[in-house]
Design an enzyme around this catalytic site. Structure first.
Site, PDB file in Angstrom:
ATOM      1  N   GLY A 130      53.757  26.702  27.188  1.00 13.03           N
ATOM      2  CA  GLY A 130      53.551  27.982  27.620  1.00 13.03           C
ATOM      3  C   GLY A 130      52.989  28.930  26.663  1.00 13.03           C
ATOM      4  N   GLY A 131      51.819  29.337  26.668  1.00 15.85           N
ATOM      5  CA  GLY A 131      51.318  30.457  25.616  1.00 15.85           C
ATOM      6  C   GLY A 131      50.984  31.704  26.124  1.00 15.85           C
ATOM      7  CG  LEU A 171      53.272  39.158  26.316  1.00 14.08           C
ATOM      8  CD1 LEU A 171      52.290  39.073  25.260  1.00 14.08           C
ATOM      9  CD2 LEU A 171      52.990  40.401  27.370  1.00 14.08           C
ATOM     10  N   GLY A 179      55.944  32.864  25.979  1.00 17.24           N
ATOM     11  CA  GLY A 179      55.847  31.752  24.937  1.00 17.24           C
ATOM     12  C   GLY A 179      55.494  32.059  23.504  1.00 17.24           C
ATOM     13  NE  ARG A 189      53.651  46.878  41.354  1.00 18.28           N
ATOM     14  CZ  ARG A 189      53.467  46.064  40.206  1.00 18.28           C
ATOM     15  NH1 ARG A 189      53.868  44.828  39.893  1.00 18.28           N
ATOM     16  NH2 ARG A 189      52.777  46.797  39.192  1.00 18.28           N
ATOM     17  CG  HIS A 219      51.148  41.014  41.589  1.00 16.76           C
ATOM     18  ND1 HIS A 219      50.036  40.869  41.029  1.00 16.76           N
ATOM     19  CD2 HIS A 219      51.858  41.852  41.072  1.00 16.76           C
ATOM     20  CE1 HIS A 219      50.153  41.673  39.759  1.00 16.76           C
ATOM     21  NE2 HIS A 219      51.369  42.195  39.828  1.00 16.76           N
ATOM     22  CD  GLU A 244      54.991  35.882  37.297  1.00 17.94           C
ATOM     23  OE1 GLU A 244      54.215  36.077  36.216  1.00 17.94           O
ATOM     24  OE2 GLU A 244      54.958  35.474  38.420  1.00 17.94           O
ATOM     25  NE  ARG A 290      56.559  42.182  37.868  1.00 18.57           N
ATOM     26  CZ  ARG A 290      55.541  42.769  37.566  1.00 18.57           C
ATOM     27  NH1 ARG A 290      55.585  43.798  36.890  1.00 18.57           N
ATOM     28  NH2 ARG A 290      54.395  42.292  38.094  1.00 18.57           N
TER      29      ARG A 290
HETATM   30  C1  LIG Z   1      46.422  40.829  37.772  1.00 19.13           C
HETATM   31  C2  LIG Z   1      47.964  41.056  37.186  1.00 19.13           C
HETATM   32  C3  LIG Z   1      48.342  42.272  36.614  1.00 19.13           C
HETATM   33  C4  LIG Z   1      49.622  42.664  36.206  1.00 19.13           C
HETATM   34  N1  LIG Z   1      49.660  43.732  35.460  1.00 19.13           N
HETATM   35  C5  LIG Z   1      51.029  43.936  34.866  1.00 19.13           C
HETATM   36  C6  LIG Z   1      51.116  45.077  34.260  1.00 19.13           C
HETATM   37  O1  LIG Z   1      50.443  45.909  34.058  1.00 19.13           O
HETATM   38  N2  LIG Z   1      52.469  45.207  33.746  1.00 19.13           N
HETATM   39  C7  LIG Z   1      53.326  44.206  33.606  1.00 19.13           C
HETATM   40  O2  LIG Z   1      54.569  44.379  33.164  1.00 19.13           O
HETATM   41  N3  LIG Z   1      53.261  43.068  34.185  1.00 19.13           N
HETATM   42  C8  LIG Z   1      52.036  42.845  34.842  1.00 19.13           C
HETATM   43  N4  LIG Z   1      51.693  41.721  35.514  1.00 19.13           N
HETATM   44  C9  LIG Z   1      52.569  40.734  35.471  1.00 19.13           C
HETATM   45  C10 LIG Z   1      52.610  39.808  34.338  1.00 19.13           C
HETATM   46  O3  LIG Z   1      51.137  40.009  33.603  1.00 19.13           O
HETATM   47  C11 LIG Z   1      53.101  38.364  34.315  1.00 19.13           C
HETATM   48  O4  LIG Z   1      54.265  38.471  34.834  1.00 19.13           O
HETATM   49  C12 LIG Z   1      53.279  37.997  32.762  1.00 19.13           C
HETATM   50  O5  LIG Z   1      51.867  38.048  31.987  1.00 19.13           O
HETATM   51  C13 LIG Z   1      53.605  36.267  32.742  1.00 19.13           C
HETATM   52  O6  LIG Z   1      53.731  36.102  31.332  1.00 19.13           O
HETATM   53  P1  LIG Z   1      54.136  34.793  30.963  1.00 19.13           P
HETATM   54  O7  LIG Z   1      54.318  34.570  29.359  1.00 19.13           O
HETATM   55  O8  LIG Z   1      55.557  34.631  31.732  1.00 19.13           O
HETATM   56  O9  LIG Z   1      53.240  33.717  31.624  1.00 19.13           O
HETATM   57  P2  LIG Z   1      51.715  33.313  31.640  1.00 19.13           P
HETATM   58  O10 LIG Z   1      50.972  34.295  30.678  1.00 19.13           O
HETATM   59  O11 LIG Z   1      51.396  33.137  33.084  1.00 19.13           O
HETATM   60  O12 LIG Z   1      51.536  31.941  30.782  1.00 19.13           O
HETATM   61  C14 LIG Z   1      51.797  30.759  31.140  1.00 19.13           C
HETATM   62  C15 LIG Z   1      51.612  29.777  30.268  1.00 19.13           C
HETATM   63  O13 LIG Z   1      52.056  28.521  30.627  1.00 19.13           O
HETATM   64  C16 LIG Z   1      51.000  27.647  30.398  1.00 19.13           C
HETATM   65  N5  LIG Z   1      51.179  26.386  31.359  1.00 19.13           N
HETATM   66  C17 LIG Z   1      51.636  26.791  32.573  1.00 19.13           C
HETATM   67  N6  LIG Z   1      51.908  25.439  33.373  1.00 19.13           N
HETATM   68  C18 LIG Z   1      51.848  24.631  32.168  1.00 19.13           C
HETATM   69  C19 LIG Z   1      51.925  23.137  32.241  1.00 19.13           C
HETATM   70  N7  LIG Z   1      52.333  22.417  33.216  1.00 19.13           N
HETATM   71  N8  LIG Z   1      52.020  22.627  30.815  1.00 19.13           N
HETATM   72  C20 LIG Z   1      51.714  23.206  29.750  1.00 19.13           C
HETATM   73  N9  LIG Z   1      51.466  24.637  29.780  1.00 19.13           N
HETATM   74  C21 LIG Z   1      51.679  25.150  31.156  1.00 19.13           C
HETATM   75  C22 LIG Z   1      49.931  28.291  30.644  1.00 19.13           C
HETATM   76  O14 LIG Z   1      48.815  27.626  29.974  1.00 19.13           O
HETATM   77  C23 LIG Z   1      50.103  29.585  29.989  1.00 19.13           C
HETATM   78  O15 LIG Z   1      49.965  29.384  28.609  1.00 19.13           O
HETATM   79  C24 LIG Z   1      50.432  41.547  36.250  1.00 19.13           C
HETATM   80  C25 LIG Z   1      50.109  40.433  36.976  1.00 19.13           C
HETATM   81  C26 LIG Z   1      48.845  40.019  37.288  1.00 19.13           C
HETATM   82  C27 LIG Z   1      48.467  38.863  37.999  1.00 19.13           C
END
Ligand SMILES: Cc1cc2nc3c(=O)[nH]c(=O)nc-3n(C[C@H](O)[C@H](O)[C@H](O)COP(=O)(O)OP(=O)(O)OC[C@H]3O[C@@H](n4cnc5c(N)ncnc54)[C@H](O)[C@@H]3O)c2cc1C
Ligand code: SF4
Ligand code: SF4
Ligand code: FES
Lengths: 646, 272
Positions: free
Chosen positions: A10-11, A13, A15, A301, A368, A428, A438
Site C-alpha cells: 500500500g502506497g 499516506l 504506506g 459525523r 466514507h 485505515e 472517527r
Molecule cells: C473523499 C475523502 C475525503 C477525506 N478527507 C479526509 C480529511 O480531510 N482528513 C482526514 O484526516 N481524512 C480524510 N479522509 C480519510 C483518509 O483520506 C483515509 O482514511 C486515508 O487516506 C487512508 O490512507 P491509507 O494510507 O490508509 O490508505 P489509502 O490511501 O487508501 O491507500 C491504500 C493503498 O493500498 C494499496 N492497495 C490496496 N489493496 C491492495 C492490494 N491488494 N495489493 C496491493 N496494494 C493494495 C493501494 O494501491 C494504495 O496504494 C477522507 C477520505 C475520503 C474518501
C-alpha cells in the site's frame, strides 16, 4: 551478513510514511501498490489534518484535549493509550510535513492557517486548500521517490497483494513474505520479507457507492483475515453526512465546508417548491444549529448523518421531497470560498453543474470510512493514572505532558502489529484510534502517525526479533511455493470459467457486486435493526452461493482486470458477512453503529472490541468474540454534544 | 477547468453509441468496437464503461470482453483515468455523458493516449512521467524525519503560487497535447527526451521552495541539456488542456529565465 528486507503493501499516506521512515533507518523496502502510489486513495482527502497548535494552545486547548475529543468522538470504544501518543505527536507531524514543502494555507503573517472541524470548538485543523490529502500524499511520494533513486525503496506498482506467507502454528506464527500478482503480465510470485506492513486502506466498495476510490475494496484486509489475522470492529463504518449522490460514486463535500461556515437546512414547509434563495431565513429549518446550539453544524459525523437521514426519511422534509438537504455557503464571500475551498467547490461545479458560491449544494450522507480493520496490539506507555479522568475542560492543566512514550512505548516490537508476528497494519486498515466514530481530519493523522511511530517498531523487530537469527532469506522455499500454488490455482479456476460462456446476471461478477452494495447500504449503514440485518445475512449468503458459480467474460492472460475484480469480490463478500454479523451481535448503539431496537449505549456489555477470527475448517468460519479495551485514562460519559430537545 | 458551458437538456432514456479503440496488449494491432448504451442521468464515461463491462456485446451482436481502463478517485484528483475522448485528452471520470452526448444516437469515441505505450485497451503506461520527476529531483531535500521544528515560513502569496503548481496530478494531458513530446518506448532514451510542461512546472515548484532550492542548480542543469526547455516550441497546447488550470505558460517562462541566468552564472564562474 544476511540482508533484511521489509515489505510495505500500500502506497497511500500510511504506506509511504512507513517506507520513508524504514528506508531512512537503513532497511531496504519493497513497496507494493495496485496503482502508482501517487494515485492512491489518500489523494481524495480534502479537509485537513488535526493537531494542537500555538494559537489553540493559548486559548486553552492542548494535545490532551485533542486526545479527550478523539475518545469522546469515538464513543469510548478506542483503546486509549495509543490515541494519547498520537495526539501528542500531531504537532511534530505537522512540522515535518511543513519541512517537506506541503503548501499549507498561510495566515496574513505567513503562519500556518487553521480551520474549525467537527467535534471541536477550537481551530486545530491544518489544511492545504481543499485538497489536503493530495498535498500530503505528494509530499510523501516525493520523499519516497528520493529513496527510490538512492536504491533504498523498490517500487512494485500495478502489483496486487494476494496472500501473506506465514510459517508456524498458533502463537508461533510468523509472517515472512507475500504472494503478489503483476496486474499487467499476470505473473504470480512470492516475495520474502522479514516484516510485512499492510497499509491497504478501507473497504468502502463493499457498500457499492461510497466516497472512496475504486480500489478501496478491502480485499487485501480480507485475505489477511482469511489467513488468520483478526479483524476488529467490522460493524463500525462511518457514513459521512455530506456527499453528492452520483451514478458511479458519491462525491464528498468535505466537513471543511461546514468548518468554513457552511449551514445545513431544509425548508420549514414540507414540499416548498421555491428556489432556495427565495426562501427567507425565518422559513428555513437549520436543524443542526437548532438541535445542537453548542456545536451547531459541526457536531460529529454520526450525529449529523442521523439527523439528515431522519429529516429526509422519517419526516419527509428533504428538499423537493427527495433525499437531499441543503449545504449552504452562499452567505460567504466568493473569493474567500475559492481560496479556502476551491478544490471541493470545483468538484461540485464539475459534477452537478451549479456554482455553490451562488446556489446551495444538495447533499446526502454516504459511506466514507472504516473505523474497523485488522486488529493490532501495542506496548503501553508510562502514563497510568490512579483513576480515570473526567471530561477535560479547556484551560485546565492536562494530567499528563507530551513526553515521548507516555501513551505507547516507542520502538516496542508489537506496536500496531496484528496477532501474527511480523505482520503489521497501518493507516485505515488498522482498527486502532477511532473507536466507534472517527473525528474529521484525524485519519490523515493516524496514517502518518502509524508510519512514523510504529515504523520504528518494525525496524527494531527486524533487527532484534526473530528475523535477527532467522532472516526470511534463509527459510526453505516450500512455504513460499505452497502459497504461490494456492493463489495460482485460485486464479486459474476463475479464468477457466470464461470458457463456459456468459451465464447471465445470476453469475456476472459486476451484477453480484452491485447487489451486494445495494444490500449493504440498505441494511447496514445509518440505521440498523436485528431483523433487517438477519435478512441481509441471508442475502449475502445467497450472493456467496452465486459467487461460487461466477463466470468471467475475459480469459486473457494479459492485464485481465476482470480477474482482479472478481477475486476481490469474493473477498468483499466475506467482509460483508462479518460486518453484518458483528452489527447484529452488538445489541446497543454507539457512535456510527445505531440500532433502532437498541437505541442506547450499553457500556457494561459492549464497551469492548469486536474481534473476528476466521477458521476455514469450521462449519461457521467466522468466530466473533469480545476483547476488553484499555480505558483507564478517561472515564466514559454520556455523548450528547449538548443536544437540546426540540 | 473551472468554467464550463451551460448544460444542454439531455434526452431521458436515450441510447448512445460508444466507439472504443482497443488493443490486446503493447505492440498488438488496434481494433475499433462499438457498443450501444443507455446512459444513466448524471453519469460519466466511467459509468458507461462499467455498463459495458456488465454486458459486453457490440452493436453487431458479437460478445466481446469488458474494456480495460485505468481509474481511481472518480473525482478528477488522481489523474489515473486520462484518455482521449472525442479527440480531446481529458479525464474520463469528470466527463459527463449528458454534456457530450445529450441526444439519442449521439456518438462518443474513446481512445488511449498516444504518447505513452498501451498496456491494454484504454490503459497506458505512464512510467515516463514519474521518471521525469526523478530526473528533475522533484523533492525537498529534508534532513530526515526526526522532529526538527517547522519548515521555512512563506507568505500567503507564495503559498498560493506553489499550491496551484502542487495540484499537478501527473495525468499527462499536457504531454499528450504537446507537439514536441513523442512516444518513446525505449527507457534508456528517456534521459535525453523532451521533458514537457509537467516537468517544467514541477521544477519551478521545488525551485521556489526555500529548502527545495538547494537542488535548483542540478535541476537547471537538466533543464538546459538535451530534452530541456530549449526544445519547447511555445505552442502552448499544454496550458489549454491542463485540467487543473496550472499556469504552465508562466512555468515555462520562469524556467526559461532561470536557465538563462544559470548559464550566465556558469559562464562568469568559469565552470562549463
Ligand atoms: C473523499 C475523502 C475525503 C477525506 N478527507 C479526509 C480529511 O480531510 N482528513 C482526514 O484526516 N481524512 C480524510 N479522509 C480519510 C483518509 O483520506 C483515509 O482514511 C486515508 O487516506 C487512508 O490512507 P491509507 O494510507 O490508509 O490508505 P489509502 O490511501 O487508501 O491507500 C491504500 C493503498 O493500498 C494499496 N492497495 C490496496 N489493496 C491492495 C492490494 N491488494 N495489493 C496491493 N496494494 C493494495 C493501494 O494501491 C494504495 O496504494 C477522507 C477520505 C475520503 C474518501
Ligand atoms: S509550450 Fe512547450 S511544453 Fe507546451 S505544448 Fe508547446 S512545446 Fe509543449
Ligand atoms: S501539468 Fe496539468 S496536464 Fe500536465 S500532468 Fe500536471 S495536471 Fe496534468
Ligand atoms: S479517476 Fe482519478 S482523475 Fe479520474
Amino acid at each position: 551478513m544476511a540482508q533484511h528486507r521489509v515489505i510495505v503493501v500500500g502506497g497511500g499516506l500510511a504506506g509511504l510514511a512507513a517506507s520513508v521512515r524504514i528506508a531512512e533507518a537503513g532497511l531496504p523496502v519493497d513497496l507494493f501498490s495496485m496503482v502508482p502510489v501517487k494515485r492512491s486513495h489518500s489523494v481524495c482527502a480534502q479537509g485537513g489534518i488535526n493537531a494542537c497548535n500555538d494559537v489553540a494552545r493559548q486559548q486553552g486547548y492542548s494535545e490532551y484535549q485533542h486526545f479527550d475529543e478523539t475518545i469522546y468522538g469515538g464513543d469510548f470504544l478506542a483503546d486509549q493509550p495509543p490515541v494519547l501518543e498520537m495526539t501528542n505527536w500531531a504537532p511534530k507531524i505537522i512540522d515535518l510535513l511543513d519541512r517537506m514543502g506541503v503548501p499549507f494555507n498561510r495566515s496574513p503573517e505567513g503562519r500556518r492557517d487553521l480551520r474549525l472541524f467537527g467535534g471541536s470548538l477550537f481551530k486545530r485543523t491544518h489544511f492545504a486548500g481543499a485538497t489536503t490529502g493530495q498535498q500530503l500524499l505528494y509530499a510523501l511520494d516525493e520523499q519516497t521517490r528520493r529513496y527510490e533513486v538512492e536504491g533504498k525503496v523498490n517500487k512494485y506498482e500495478f502489483w496486487e497483494f494476494l496472500w501473506p506467507v506465514i510459517t508456524g502454528e498458533g502463537d508461533a506464527r510468523r509472517c515472512v513474505g507475500i504472494v503478489a500478482q503483476d496486474l499487467r503480465t499476470m505473473q504470480i510470485r512470492a516475495f520474502r520479507a522479514d516484516a510485512v506492513i499492510m497499509a491497504t486502506g478501507g473497504c468502502g466498495l463493499v457498500f457499492g457507492k461510497s466516497t472512496n476510490s475504486i480500489i478501496c475494496t478491502g480485499g487485501a484486509a480480507s485475505r489477511c483475515y482469511q489467513a488468520g489475522a483478526w479483524y476488529a470492529n467490522p460493524e463500525m463504518i462511518q457514513v459521512h453526512p455530506t456527499a453528492i449522490p452520483g451514478a458511479d460514486k458519491c462525491r464528498l463535500m468535505s466537513e471543511s465546508a461546514r468548518g468554513e461556515g457552511g449551514r445545513v437546512w431544509v425548508p420549514r414547509k414540507k414540499g416548498d417548491t421555491r428556489a432556495p434563495r427565495d426562501i427567507p431565513d425565518a422559513e428555513r429549518y437549520y436543524f443542526l444549529e437548532e438541535r445542537y446550539p453548542k456545536y451547531g453544524n459541526l457536531v460529529t459525523r454520526d450525529i449529523a448523518t442521523r439527523e439528515i437521514f431522519s429529516i429526509c426519511v422519517d419526516d419527509a422534509m428533504g428538499v423537493g421531497g427527495e433525499n437531499v438537504v441543503y449545504l449552504d455557503l452562499t452567505h460567504k464571500d466568493p473569493d474567500y470560498l475559492t481560496r479556502k475551498l476551491g478544490g471541493i467547490l470545483e468538484i461540485y461545479e464539475k459534477f452537478v453543474g451549479e456554482d455553490p458560491r451562488k446556489v446551495p449544494m444538495k447533499i446526502f450522507p454516504a459511506v466514507h470510512y472504516s473505523m474497523g480493520g485488522l486488529w493490532t496490539t501495542y506496548a503501553r506507555g508510562a502514563f497510568r493514572p490512579g483513576a480515570p479522568a473526567g471530561e477535560h475542560k479547556s484551560g485546565s492543566l492536562p494530567p499528563v505532558g507530551t513526553a515521548l512514550g507516555v501513551g505507547m512505548r516507542y520502538g516496542a516490537h508489537e506496536n500496531m502489529r496484528t496477532n501474527i508476528t511480523g505482520l503489521y497494519a497501518f493507516g485505515e486498515v488498522n482498527f486502532a484510534f477511532h473507536g466507534a466514530n472517527r473525528l474529521g481530519a484525524n485519519a490523515l493523522l493516524s496514517c502518518l502517525f502509524d508510519g512514523l511511530f510504529s515504523g520504528v517498531s518494525v525496524v527494531n523487530y527486524v533487527r532484534e526479533g526473530e528475523p535477527a537469527a532467522k532472516p526470511a532469506e534463509s527459510l526453505p522455499a516450500e512455504v513460499f511455493d505452497a502459497c504461490v500454488r494456492q493463489e495460482t490455482a485460485k486464479a486459474d479456476r476463475l479464468l477457466a470459467t470464461a470458457a463456459q460462456g456468459p451465464g447471465g446476471p445470476e453469475t456476472n461478477p459486476y451484477v453480484i457486486a452491485r447487489e451486494m452494495g445495494e444490500e449493504m447500504t440498505a441494511a447496514s449503514t445509518v440505521v440498523k435493526s436485528g431483523p433487517r440485518l438477519e435478512q441481509a445475512a441471508a442475502k449475502i449468503a445467497s450472493l456467496r452461493e452465486r459467487f461460487s458459480r461466477v463466470r468471467l467474460e475475459d480469459a486473457a492472460a494479459w492485464s485481465n482486470q476482470s480477474l482482479s475484480f472478481t477475486r476481490a469480490l469474493g473477498d468483499m463478500l466475506i467482509l460483508a458477512q462479518i460486518i453484518i454479523r458483528a452489527g447484529a451481535m452488538r445489541k446497543e448503539s454507539r457512535g456510527a453503529h445505531y440500532r433502532v431496537d437498541y437505541p442506547d449505549r450499553n457500556d457494561a456489555e459492549f464497551m469492548k472490541t469486536t474481534c473476528a477470527a476466521y477458521d476455514p475448517g469450521a462449519a461457521d468460519p467466522h468466530q466473533i468474540t469480545y476483547r476488553p479495551i484499555d480505558a483507564d485514562l478517561v472515564a466514559p460519559r454520556a455523548r450528547t454534544y449538548g443536544k437540546v430537545d426540540g | 477547468m473551472t468554467t464550463h458551458a451551460p448544460r444542454s437538456k439531455p434526452v431521458a432514456g436515450r441510447k448512445i453509441r460508444v466507439t472504443i479503440k482497443r488493443a490486446e496488449g503493447p505492440g498488438k494491432p488496434f481494433r475499433w468496437e462499438t457498443f450501444e448504451v443507455a446512459p444513466e442521468p448524471g453519469g460519466n464515461i466511467i459509468s458507461l464503461l462499467q455498463k459495458i463491462a456488465a454486458d459486453p456485446v457490440t452493436v453487431e451482436g458479437r460478445r466481446s470482453t469488458p474494456v480495460v481502463w485505468d481509474s481511481g478517485c472518480l473525482e478528477e484528483v488522481c489523474g489515473a483515468c486520462t484518455m482521449v475522448i472525442n479527440g480531446r485528452v481529458r479525464q474520463s471520470c469528470s466527463c459527463l455523458v449528458d454534456d457530450i452526448a445529450p441526444n439519442p444516437g449521439d456518438e462518443i469515441s474513446l481512445e488511449p493516449m498516444t504518447k505513452f505505450p498501451v498496456v491494454r485497451d484504454l490503459w497506458v503506461d505512464r512510467a515516463r512521467l514519474f521518471d521525469t520527476l526523478k530526473r528533475l529531483k522533484a523533492w525537498v531535500p529534508i534532513d530526515g524525519t526526526y522532529a526538527l521544528g517547522p519548515g521555512p515560513t512563506e507568505t500567503a502569496g507564495q503559498q498560493a503560487v506553489r499550491y496551484v503548481l502542487s495540484t499537478c496530478m501527473s495525468c499527462g494531458c499536457c504531454l499528450e497535447a504537446c507537439p514536441q513530446f513523442n512516444l518513446e518506448t525505449d527507457e534508456t532514451r528517456w534521459d535525453k527526451s523532451f521533458i514537457g510542461a509537467q516537468g517544467f512546472s514541477q521544477a519551478r515548484l521545488f525551485n521556489d521552495h526555500a529548502t527545495g532550492a538547494q537542488l535548483k542548480s542540478d535541476r537547471l542543469g537538466v533543464l538546459s541539456a538535451q530534452g530541456g526547455i530549449a526544445d519547447c516550441g511555445n505552442a502552448q497546447n499544454c496550458v489549454k488542456v491542463c485540467p487543473k488550470d496550472i499556469p504552465l505558460t508562466e512555468s515555462i517562462g520562469a524556467i526559461g529565465r532561470a536557465v538563462t541566468l544559470h548559464a550566465i552564472a556558469k559562464w562568469f564562474s568559469g565552470r562549463s
